[in-house]
Write a protein that holds these residues in place. Sequence first.
Motif, PDB file in Angstrom:
ATOM      1  N   THR A  16      42.823 -18.318 -19.218  1.00  0.00           N
ATOM      2  CA  THR A  16      43.498 -17.115 -18.731  1.00  0.00           C
ATOM      3  C   THR A  16      42.580 -15.912 -18.896  1.00  0.00           C
ATOM      4  OG1 THR A  16      45.632 -18.038 -19.404  1.00  0.00           O
ATOM      5  CG2 THR A  16      45.557 -15.676 -18.981  1.00  0.00           C
ATOM      6  N   TRP A  17      42.476 -15.121 -17.829  1.00  0.00           N
ATOM      7  CA  TRP A  17      41.696 -13.889 -17.875  1.00  0.00           C
ATOM      8  C   TRP A  17      42.649 -12.722 -17.671  1.00  0.00           C
ATOM      9  CZ3 TRP A  17      37.474 -15.254 -13.713  1.00  0.00           C
ATOM     10  CH2 TRP A  17      36.764 -16.384 -14.130  1.00  0.00           C
ATOM     11  N   ILE A  18      42.456 -11.660 -18.410  1.00  0.00           N
ATOM     12  CA  ILE A  18      43.259 -10.446 -18.264  1.00  0.00           C
ATOM     13  C   ILE A  18      42.325  -9.357 -17.764  1.00  0.00           C
ATOM     14  CG2 ILE A  18      44.685  -8.747 -19.445  1.00  0.00           C
ATOM     15  CD1 ILE A  18      45.439 -11.005 -21.418  1.00  0.00           C
ATOM     16  N   LEU A  19      42.668  -8.813 -16.601  1.00  0.00           N
ATOM     17  CA  LEU A  19      41.803  -7.836 -15.941  1.00  0.00           C
ATOM     18  C   LEU A  19      42.571  -6.545 -15.657  1.00  0.00           C
ATOM     19  CD1 LEU A  19      39.112  -7.154 -14.480  1.00  0.00           C
ATOM     20  CD2 LEU A  19      40.109  -8.197 -12.430  1.00  0.00           C
ATOM     21  N   PRO A  20      42.258  -5.450 -16.365  1.00  0.00           N
ATOM     22  CA  PRO A  20      42.870  -4.162 -16.025  1.00  0.00           C
ATOM     23  C   PRO A  20      42.188  -3.579 -14.791  1.00  0.00           C
ATOM     24  CG  PRO A  20      41.461  -3.947 -17.955  1.00  0.00           C
ATOM     25  CD  PRO A  20      41.412  -5.383 -17.539  1.00  0.00           C
ATOM     26  N   ILE A  21      42.986  -3.006 -13.910  1.00  0.00           N
ATOM     27  CA  ILE A  21      42.476  -2.475 -12.643  1.00  0.00           C
ATOM     28  C   ILE A  21      42.992  -1.061 -12.457  1.00  0.00           C
ATOM     29  CG2 ILE A  21      42.427  -2.767 -10.130  1.00  0.00           C
ATOM     30  CD1 ILE A  21      43.185  -5.743 -10.659  1.00  0.00           C
ATOM     31  N   HIS A  22      42.100  -0.145 -12.107  1.00  0.00           N
ATOM     32  CA  HIS A  22      42.534   1.223 -11.797  1.00  0.00           C
ATOM     33  C   HIS A  22      42.787   1.319 -10.302  1.00  0.00           C
ATOM     34  CE1 HIS A  22      42.193   5.585 -11.043  1.00  0.00           C
ATOM     35  NE2 HIS A  22      42.953   5.578 -12.124  1.00  0.00           N
ATOM     36  N   ARG A  23      44.000   1.723  -9.959  1.00  0.00           N
ATOM     37  CA  ARG A  23      44.365   1.941  -8.546  1.00  0.00           C
ATOM     38  C   ARG A  23      44.319   3.438  -8.293  1.00  0.00           C
ATOM     39  NH1 ARG A  23      46.861  -1.626  -5.345  1.00  0.00           N
ATOM     40  NH2 ARG A  23      48.207   0.024  -4.580  1.00  0.00           N
TER      41      ARG A  23
ATOM     42  N   TRP B 295      47.074   2.506 -13.672  1.00  0.00           N
ATOM     43  CA  TRP B 295      46.525   1.226 -14.073  1.00  0.00           C
ATOM     44  C   TRP B 295      47.498   0.107 -13.790  1.00  0.00           C
ATOM     45  CZ3 TRP B 295      41.578   0.831 -15.482  1.00  0.00           C
ATOM     46  CH2 TRP B 295      40.922   1.993 -15.871  1.00  0.00           C
ATOM     47  N   VAL B 296      46.952  -1.018 -13.355  1.00  0.00           N
ATOM     48  CA  VAL B 296      47.725  -2.250 -13.200  1.00  0.00           C
ATOM     49  C   VAL B 296      46.963  -3.329 -13.962  1.00  0.00           C
ATOM     50  CG1 VAL B 296      48.628  -1.562 -10.946  1.00  0.00           C
ATOM     51  CG2 VAL B 296      46.594  -2.983 -11.045  1.00  0.00           C
ATOM     52  N   VAL B 297      47.614  -4.433 -14.194  1.00  0.00           N
ATOM     53  CA  VAL B 297      46.927  -5.526 -14.873  1.00  0.00           C
ATOM     54  C   VAL B 297      47.104  -6.795 -14.057  1.00  0.00           C
ATOM     55  CG1 VAL B 297      48.856  -6.133 -16.393  1.00  0.00           C
ATOM     56  CG2 VAL B 297      46.525  -6.696 -17.072  1.00  0.00           C
ATOM     57  N   CYS B 298      46.034  -7.547 -13.944  1.00  0.00           N
ATOM     58  CA  CYS B 298      46.077  -8.828 -13.259  1.00  0.00           C
ATOM     59  C   CYS B 298      45.812  -9.921 -14.294  1.00  0.00           C
ATOM     60  CB  CYS B 298      45.036  -8.900 -12.153  1.00  0.00           C
ATOM     61  SG  CYS B 298      45.139 -10.452 -11.214  1.00  0.00           S
ATOM     62  N   ILE B 299      46.715 -10.881 -14.342  1.00  0.00           N
ATOM     63  CA  ILE B 299      46.535 -12.054 -15.184  1.00  0.00           C
ATOM     64  C   ILE B 299      46.041 -13.157 -14.257  1.00  0.00           C
ATOM     65  CG2 ILE B 299      47.628 -13.662 -16.787  1.00  0.00           C
ATOM     66  CD1 ILE B 299      47.720 -10.656 -17.638  1.00  0.00           C
TER      67      ILE B 299
ATOM     68  N   LYS C 176      45.300 -21.631 -10.632  1.00  0.00           N
ATOM     69  CA  LYS C 176      44.827 -20.794  -9.526  1.00  0.00           C
ATOM     70  C   LYS C 176      45.861 -19.737  -9.137  1.00  0.00           C
ATOM     71  CE  LYS C 176      41.821 -24.383  -7.812  1.00  0.00           C
ATOM     72  NZ  LYS C 176      41.420 -25.232  -6.723  1.00  0.00           N
ATOM     73  N   GLN C 177      46.426 -19.073 -10.140  1.00  0.00           N
ATOM     74  CA  GLN C 177      47.423 -18.036  -9.912  1.00  0.00           C
ATOM     75  C   GLN C 177      46.864 -16.663 -10.269  1.00  0.00           C
ATOM     76  OE1 GLN C 177      50.558 -19.566 -12.543  1.00  0.00           O
ATOM     77  NE2 GLN C 177      51.874 -19.624 -10.740  1.00  0.00           N
ATOM     78  N   LEU C 178      47.269 -15.675  -9.486  1.00  0.00           N
ATOM     79  CA  LEU C 178      47.016 -14.275  -9.788  1.00  0.00           C
ATOM     80  C   LEU C 178      48.372 -13.622 -10.008  1.00  0.00           C
ATOM     81  CD1 LEU C 178      44.449 -13.310  -7.010  1.00  0.00           C
ATOM     82  CD2 LEU C 178      43.964 -13.915  -9.384  1.00  0.00           C
ATOM     83  N   LEU C 179      48.589 -13.069 -11.193  1.00  0.00           N
ATOM     84  CA  LEU C 179      49.829 -12.378 -11.494  1.00  0.00           C
ATOM     85  C   LEU C 179      49.496 -10.900 -11.636  1.00  0.00           C
ATOM     86  CD1 LEU C 179      51.094 -14.871 -14.210  1.00  0.00           C
ATOM     87  CD2 LEU C 179      51.670 -14.866 -11.779  1.00  0.00           C
TER      88      LEU C 179
ATOM     89  N   LYS D  60      47.560  -7.718   0.056  1.00  0.00           N
ATOM     90  CA  LYS D  60      46.399  -8.262   0.766  1.00  0.00           C
ATOM     91  C   LYS D  60      45.092  -7.620   0.311  1.00  0.00           C
ATOM     92  CE  LYS D  60      48.950  -9.688   4.813  1.00  0.00           C
ATOM     93  NZ  LYS D  60      49.204  -9.488   6.221  1.00  0.00           N
ATOM     94  N   HIS D  61      45.093  -6.317   0.101  1.00  0.00           N
ATOM     95  CA  HIS D  61      43.860  -5.637  -0.321  1.00  0.00           C
ATOM     96  C   HIS D  61      43.387  -6.154  -1.681  1.00  0.00           C
ATOM     97  CE1 HIS D  61      40.854  -2.623  -1.102  1.00  0.00           C
ATOM     98  NE2 HIS D  61      41.465  -2.320  -2.235  1.00  0.00           N
ATOM     99  N   GLU D  62      44.302  -6.305  -2.625  1.00  0.00           N
ATOM    100  CA  GLU D  62      43.924  -6.760  -3.953  1.00  0.00           C
ATOM    101  C   GLU D  62      43.380  -8.186  -3.926  1.00  0.00           C
ATOM    102  OE1 GLU D  62      46.442  -4.818  -3.343  1.00  0.00           O
ATOM    103  OE2 GLU D  62      46.110  -3.149  -4.705  1.00  0.00           O
ATOM    104  N   ILE D  63      43.950  -9.030  -3.093  1.00  0.00           N
ATOM    105  CA  ILE D  63      43.468 -10.403  -3.000  1.00  0.00           C
ATOM    106  C   ILE D  63      42.031 -10.399  -2.489  1.00  0.00           C
ATOM    107  CG2 ILE D  63      43.801 -12.647  -1.915  1.00  0.00           C
ATOM    108  CD1 ILE D  63      45.879 -11.840  -4.093  1.00  0.00           C
TER     109      ILE D  63
END
Length: 149
Positions: A101-108, A115-119, A125-128, A140-143
């Motif tokens: 599992t990777w935890i990635l903080p993202i600034h929108r 801030w949002v967080v993607c797990i 193969k899931q993006l939460l 779609k943009h985030e993917i």
Amino acid sequence: MYSNTLIIRGVFATRIRNPQDGFPRQTFEMDDYERLACQTARLNDICINGCSALLYSRFLSWNAAQCAILSTHDLPRIQYHAEDNVLWRNISWTRYWEKPTWILPIHRPSPVGHWVVCIIKINSKQLLLFDSFAEKKPWKHEIKVFSYF
């Protein structure tokens, strides 16, 4: 461990957390503490990265070692085509390749900048994506952004 400096509002105080549990050195300035103490202040990268390191260390005994917590700076480095040696120097300490599992903080940056967080769950193969300002339209943009990985 932290220095023994008292934190008093209005008095400049820096606290340094030496490298620990795989995280690099973290430096907290007085304005970072004031941001965290204010319910309406916007968090910055220092608050996000520093608190991530603190939480990881606190919950390490609860299997936190199964997660790679990435920095707020990692995705922009990838997006702006940083050289491989720069990426490796900044990401390799997480040992992400060993973690399911990777935890990635993202600034929108828009509409208001938050801030949002993607797990990222590698095995399934899931993006939460967790976003308190989420809209109902697809992400779609985030993917497309994650296709850099």
